[in-house]
Design an enzyme around this catalytic site. Structure first.
Site, PDB file in Angstrom:
ATOM      1  N   ASP A 235      -2.810   6.767  -1.602  1.00 36.71           N
ATOM      2  CA  ASP A 235      -2.577   6.022  -2.687  1.00 36.71           C
ATOM      3  C   ASP A 235      -3.783   5.461  -3.663  1.00 36.71           C
ATOM      4  O   ASP A 235      -3.775   5.925  -4.882  1.00 36.71           O
ATOM      5  CB  ASP A 235      -1.990   4.581  -2.328  1.00 36.71           C
ATOM      6  CG  ASP A 235      -0.907   4.215  -3.153  1.00 36.71           C
ATOM      7  OD1 ASP A 235      -0.192   5.139  -3.820  1.00 36.71           O
ATOM      8  OD2 ASP A 235      -0.288   3.281  -2.952  1.00 36.71           O
ATOM      9  N   ASP A 281       6.875   2.248  -2.381  1.00 35.57           N
ATOM     10  CA  ASP A 281       6.044   0.787  -2.159  1.00 35.57           C
ATOM     11  C   ASP A 281       7.064  -0.278  -1.444  1.00 35.57           C
ATOM     12  O   ASP A 281       6.598  -1.360  -1.068  1.00 35.57           O
ATOM     13  CB  ASP A 281       5.716   0.264  -3.287  1.00 35.57           C
ATOM     14  CG  ASP A 281       4.535   0.915  -3.892  1.00 35.57           C
ATOM     15  OD1 ASP A 281       3.960   1.483  -3.195  1.00 35.57           O
ATOM     16  OD2 ASP A 281       4.514   1.342  -5.357  1.00 35.57           O
TER      17      ASP A 281
END
Length: 384
Positions: A235, A281
């Site tokens: 990420d 997420d």
């Protein structure tokens, strides 16, 4: 889920969840990185608060209910409800596979027409979305289905060859409740396909996220830490290190994110200035939180300490992400904040309760392996 719902439906839903998980981590897995609006419109404080609050609320729904459904799913011996188990090897390879997929999509969008790629993706996610939403609605439909309406059984069977060489290609069994769910889901799918409306997008997105949390199971806490740690690095690198993820995220049109308009108060349902939260997420921390709920259940203490601590940690981490993004006006990799919170809070709780070793020793056995062990034990007893 009704007993009549076929294994094919659940397998398709699990495949949908896995496919979406790959896609969202290859594109907008940091969806909160996209929690920024276009510069053409300045959202009012009320509109911004409504958008962020709605995104947080929507993110919590699939985690909470998906985790609860994962407990039932893990105990089921019905082939229709069996989850996909993620091992430590799978977890270690996932960030590498996601990175290759992400870069491949980046090259595709650079070389080929964005319009045609998104057309193919729309059809692909239409099929996955209909299956995922149908699977999501199934338990609710089983409860509210009127007893006065006959629940008939159906079978869709395709075979190849004849006689002894006949092979089954498709064997899909379903009932009236499943058929109604499929019809409703198809209507939502057509709505999304034709209009790309944000509400239809969110219905598919919530279904994908809930299916992911329910059907994708980590086999132990160590595997969860490997997966979250690897995607933490993934990420941060792809958001801060390159423009690849942002480029793909802007080009990729698919229900792999939840959206909510910041100009809803001004423009109503026709609003177009969206705040976004990627499904990665939600699903990535969600499957870890679901694992901790199953660990709570395994302790047989009638307590959900680890589930609630990790659930509150998720809310805290997501809140920090939004605060930092809003303060610095810059895209943020949400897992940068979610991973330390979701792993750190439960570990601290386990240390305080003296159950850290027990937590890391907890191992889930896939239902099919558990059933195999039971069969072996029964056969041994018969032999004796």
């Amino acid at each position: 889920m009704s007993e009549a719902e076929p294994a094919a439906a659940s397998e398709a839903a699990a495949a949908a969840a896995a496919a979406v998980l790959d896609a969202l981590n290859a594109t907008d897995s940091n969806g909160t990185e996209a929690l920024n609006a276009t510069a053409k419109f300045v959202a009012s404080p009320e509109g911004t608060a409504l958008a962020y609050g709605s995104l947080v609320f929507m993110a919590l729904l699939p985690i909470f209910f998906g985790a609860l459904r994962s407990v039932t799913c893990s105990k089921s011996k019905n082939a229709a409800d069996m989850p996909e188990t993620i091992t430590s090897r799978d977890a270690a390879r996932f960030p590498i596979i996601a990175s290759c997929t992400l870069f491949g999509l980046y090259l595709f969008f650079k070389v080929f027409s964005q319009e045609y790629i998104n057309l193919l993706l729309s059809v692909y996610f239409f099929v996955l979305g209909v299956l995922a939403l149908s699977h999501t609605m199934s338990p609710l439909m089983s409860r509210i289905f009127p007893a006065s309406i006959p629940d008939k059984q159906y079978q869709l069977l395709f075979t190849q060859g004849s006689g002894e060489s006949k092979e089954e290609i498709v064997n899909y069994e379903f009932d009236t409740k499943n058929l109604i769910c499929l019809v409703i889901s198809s209507v939502v799918g057509v709505w999304y396909l034709l209009k790309k409306h944000w509400i239809a997008n969110n219905l598919f997105g919530l279904a994908f996220a809930l299916n992911g949390v329910e059907l994708l199971h980590l086999n132990n806490v160590s595997t969860g830490c490997i997966l979250l740690g690897g995607l933490f690095v993934y990420d941060v690198f792809w958001v801060f290190g390159t423009n690849v993820m942002v480029t793909v995220a802007k080009s990729f049109e698919a229900p792999i994110k939840l959206v909510f308009p910041q100009d809803l108060l001004e423009r109503g349902l026709d609003a177009s200035n969206f705040a976004m939260l990627g499904l990665g997420d939600i699903v990535i921390p969600g499957i870890f939180i679901a694992l901790l709920l199953r660990f709570d259940v395994s302790l047989k203490k009638n307590s959900r300490t680890y589930f609630y601590s990790s659930f509150l940690a998720y809310i805290f981490g997501l809140g920090v992400t939004i605060f930092v993004m809003h303060t610095f006006k810059h895209a943020q990799p949400a897992l940068l904040y979610l991973v330390p919170a979701c792993v750190g809070f439960p570990v601290v709780v386990a240390l305080l309760k003296g159950e850290l070793t027990e937590m890391f020793r907890y191992e889930e056995t896939p239902p099919e392996e558990e059933e195999s062990k039971d069969d072996s034990a029964e056969s041994e007893k018969k032999d004796q």
